[in-house]
Design an enzyme around this catalytic site. Structure first.
Site, PDB file in Angstrom:
ATOM      1  N   GLN A 255      59.944  46.109  38.827  1.00  0.00           N
ATOM      2  CA  GLN A 255      58.613  45.097  38.719  1.00  0.00           C
ATOM      3  C   GLN A 255      59.597  43.974  37.693  1.00  0.00           C
ATOM      4  OE1 GLN A 255      56.614  44.457  36.306  1.00  0.00           O
ATOM      5  NE2 GLN A 255      56.370  42.616  37.039  1.00  0.00           N
TER       6      GLN A 255
ATOM      7  N   THR B 125      57.365  39.744  39.185  1.00  0.00           N
ATOM      8  CA  THR B 125      56.406  39.055  39.307  1.00  0.00           C
ATOM      9  C   THR B 125      56.021  37.263  39.391  1.00  0.00           C
ATOM     10  OG1 THR B 125      55.369  41.297  38.829  1.00  0.00           O
ATOM     11  CG2 THR B 125      53.726  39.220  38.141  1.00  0.00           C
TER      12      THR B 125
ATOM     13  N   ARG C  61      41.763  35.921  28.788  1.00  0.00           N
ATOM     14  CA  ARG C  61      40.291  36.740  28.718  1.00  0.00           C
ATOM     15  C   ARG C  61      40.378  37.129  27.613  1.00  0.00           C
ATOM     16  NH1 ARG C  61      46.043  40.681  30.152  1.00  0.00           N
ATOM     17  NH2 ARG C  61      46.459  39.951  31.831  1.00  0.00           N
TER      18      ARG C  61
ATOM     19  N   HIS D 288      47.202  40.050  41.117  1.00  0.00           N
ATOM     20  CA  HIS D 288      46.532  40.788  39.574  1.00  0.00           C
ATOM     21  C   HIS D 288      45.811  41.772  39.496  1.00  0.00           C
ATOM     22  CE1 HIS D 288      50.564  40.477  36.937  1.00  0.00           C
ATOM     23  NE2 HIS D 288      49.511  41.227  36.211  1.00  0.00           N
TER      24      HIS D 288
ATOM     25  N   ARG E 278      43.327  39.808  37.046  1.00  0.00           N
ATOM     26  CA  ARG E 278      43.444  39.455  35.132  1.00  0.00           C
ATOM     27  C   ARG E 278      44.375  38.412  34.805  1.00  0.00           C
ATOM     28  NH1 ARG E 278      43.858  44.216  33.060  1.00  0.00           N
ATOM     29  NH2 ARG E 278      45.979  43.349  31.270  1.00  0.00           N
TER      30      ARG E 278
ATOM     31  N   ARG F 102      39.707  49.839  46.261  1.00  0.00           N
ATOM     32  CA  ARG F 102      39.323  51.215  44.942  1.00  0.00           C
ATOM     33  C   ARG F 102      39.391  52.502  46.208  1.00  0.00           C
ATOM     34  NH1 ARG F 102      41.080  48.489  42.073  1.00  0.00           N
ATOM     35  NH2 ARG F 102      39.570  47.556  40.687  1.00  0.00           N
TER      36      ARG F 102
ATOM     37  N   ARG G 208      44.242  50.036  39.308  1.00  0.00           N
ATOM     38  CA  ARG G 208      43.597  50.483  38.600  1.00  0.00           C
ATOM     39  C   ARG G 208      43.498  52.294  38.839  1.00  0.00           C
ATOM     40  NH1 ARG G 208      41.691  45.783  38.488  1.00  0.00           N
ATOM     41  NH2 ARG G 208      41.416  44.441  35.728  1.00  0.00           N
TER      42      ARG G 208
END
Ligand code: FNR
Length: 393
Positions: free
Chosen positions: A153, A181, A190, A286, A289, A319, A339
């Site tokens: 990446q 990316t 954030r 993303h 985020r 998930r 995640r």
């Protein structure tokens, strides 16, 4: 090659239980996340969790999956399922891969999370996307992927010579695709991280690909080992290039590796990238985020798929197996797990990441069995319906 029975992981866990062995990690996401976050230092936990803005898009990524439901089909002769998929000339046993996560290195208890996920890829034969923001250099990471596909990446630096150096290094050691990316050349807002002044890279973490790079090092008055702070500030200066379409042409000319563009949500962007010669589109926001207020990524996927004739990879909000199967039905060629593998790895290193991926694939396989979709071809958009009242899974 016999298709792999991912659902067999469930049988194995039940049988292990008969001799008193329970899995050391949970099989469901909610408990996994709770335990993983509790195990992390505050700064790492915050960096992994802190969303763009108030987290609306990050939450919507997950919630939007609940507005789709799979239509079960019976008597479908689904005793054997084939989840294998061909990507960049290789057959992969399941349409899933380890998405690039830039702080994975410091999420692992030993600081080598990039190696832990590489080994997890090796254990499962699934692609690993090694990130530019790695605690171990890309040459070391690929040594741990065994025969699994390794994709690099790339965050495109503002200095083309540093960019080219990273690309040549990735080519030289055998990365099989370049995942560029597009949606993080500048840091998204954030508030939680800004309030806490929490950016691990500025504390010198996860910069090994830069600090070992001869072209980056040539920009420094003193090597990073002698003056890490100056090297880190130089990294901040070189990190991100405001990308334009002409940059994609330049990258296309730079490498003959398969190019994948990550962060595409608009069908017109997908079409244009395809015309610029990329081998795959990676539909993602993303994980929410980068830009709050954006559409849930899964809602963008069908239009992106319809716009192009190349494979579309997908991540953001997956998930469990339920989301993975829905993303496949909506046209993804393969699905990135983000995640969840980080949480598994934070708790249990390589084995933890493997357990999480196997759990997600076991559920995917069993859903395809129960719902009567034995192959990925069967998982067409006709397999899915919009749920008038959003459900819970
Ligand atoms: C990321 N992601 C990411 N993407 C990328 O291309 N390069 C990177 O270095 C990182 N770093 C990173 C760090 C952390 C902590 C997270 C959570 C994510 C984005 C990642 O590849 C993927 O798009 C998201 O993780 C998908 O969202 P979910 O499913 O994890 O919510």
């Amino acid at each position: 090659m016999e298709p792999e029975s991912f659902g067999g992981y469930q049988t194995q866990l039940y049988l292990d239980g008969l001799s008193g062995h329970r899995p050391s990690l949970p099989c469901g996401f909610a408990e996994l996340e709770e335990r993983a976050l509790a195990s992390m230092s505050e700064s790492v936990r915050e960096y992994v969790c802190a969303p763009a803005g108030d987290g609306w898009t990050q939450e919507a990524n997950v919630a939007a999956f609940r507005t789709y439901g799979l239509m079960p089909r019976m008597l479908a002769d689904a005793g054997e399922r084939d989840l294998s998929v061909e990507l960049f000339g290789r057959t992969i046993t399941a349409p899933a891969f380890f998405a690039p996560v830039g702080v994975a290195g410091i999420c692992a208890q030993d600081g080598h999370g990039d190696l832990a996920v590489a080994r997890a890829g090796a254990a499962l034969g699934l692609p690993v996307v090694a990130t530019t923001l790695s605690n171990d250099p890309l040459e070391e990471v690929i040594r741990h992927v065994g025969g699994a596909p390794a994709w690099f990446q790339l965050y495109v630096p503002s200095d083309w010579s540093v960019c080219e150096s990273l690309v040549r290094r990735a080519e030289a050691v055998g990365y099989e695709a370049l995942v560029v990316t597009l949606d993080a050349w500048v840091g998204g807002w954030r508030p939680r991280d800004v309030t806490a002044s929490n950016l691990p890279q500025l504390r010198g973490h996860c910069l090994s690909n830069y600090f070992t790079d001869p072209v980056f090092r040539a920009r420094l008055a003193r090597p990073p080992e002698e003056d890490p702070q100056a090297a880190t500030l130089e990294w901040a200066a070189v990190f991100g290039r405001p990308l334009a379409w002409s940059d994609l042409d330049r990258l296309r000319e730079m490498t003959s590796l398969p190019l994948v563009v990550k962060g595409i949500c608009h069908p017109e962007d997908a079409r244009r990238a395809r015309d610029a010669g990329v081998e795959a589109i990676y539909c993602s926001n993303h994980g929410g985020r980068q830009a709050n207020g954006g559409l849930p990524a899964i809602d963008c996927l069908p239009e992106v798929v319809a716009a192009v004739d190349v494979p579309v990879l997908f991540d953001s909000g997956v998930r469990s197996g339920a989301e993975l199967v829905k993303a496949l039905a909506l046209g993804a060629a393969a699905v990135g797990i983000g995640r969840p593998w980080v949480y598994g790895m934070a708790l249990g290193g390589t084995d933890g990441a493997v357990h999480v991926m196997r759990s997600i694939l076991a559920e995917s396989d069993l859903l395809m069995a129960v719902d009567g979709y034995p192959t990925l071809r069967d998982l067409a958009p006709s397999a899915i319906r919009r749920v008038p009242t959003p459900g819970t899974s």
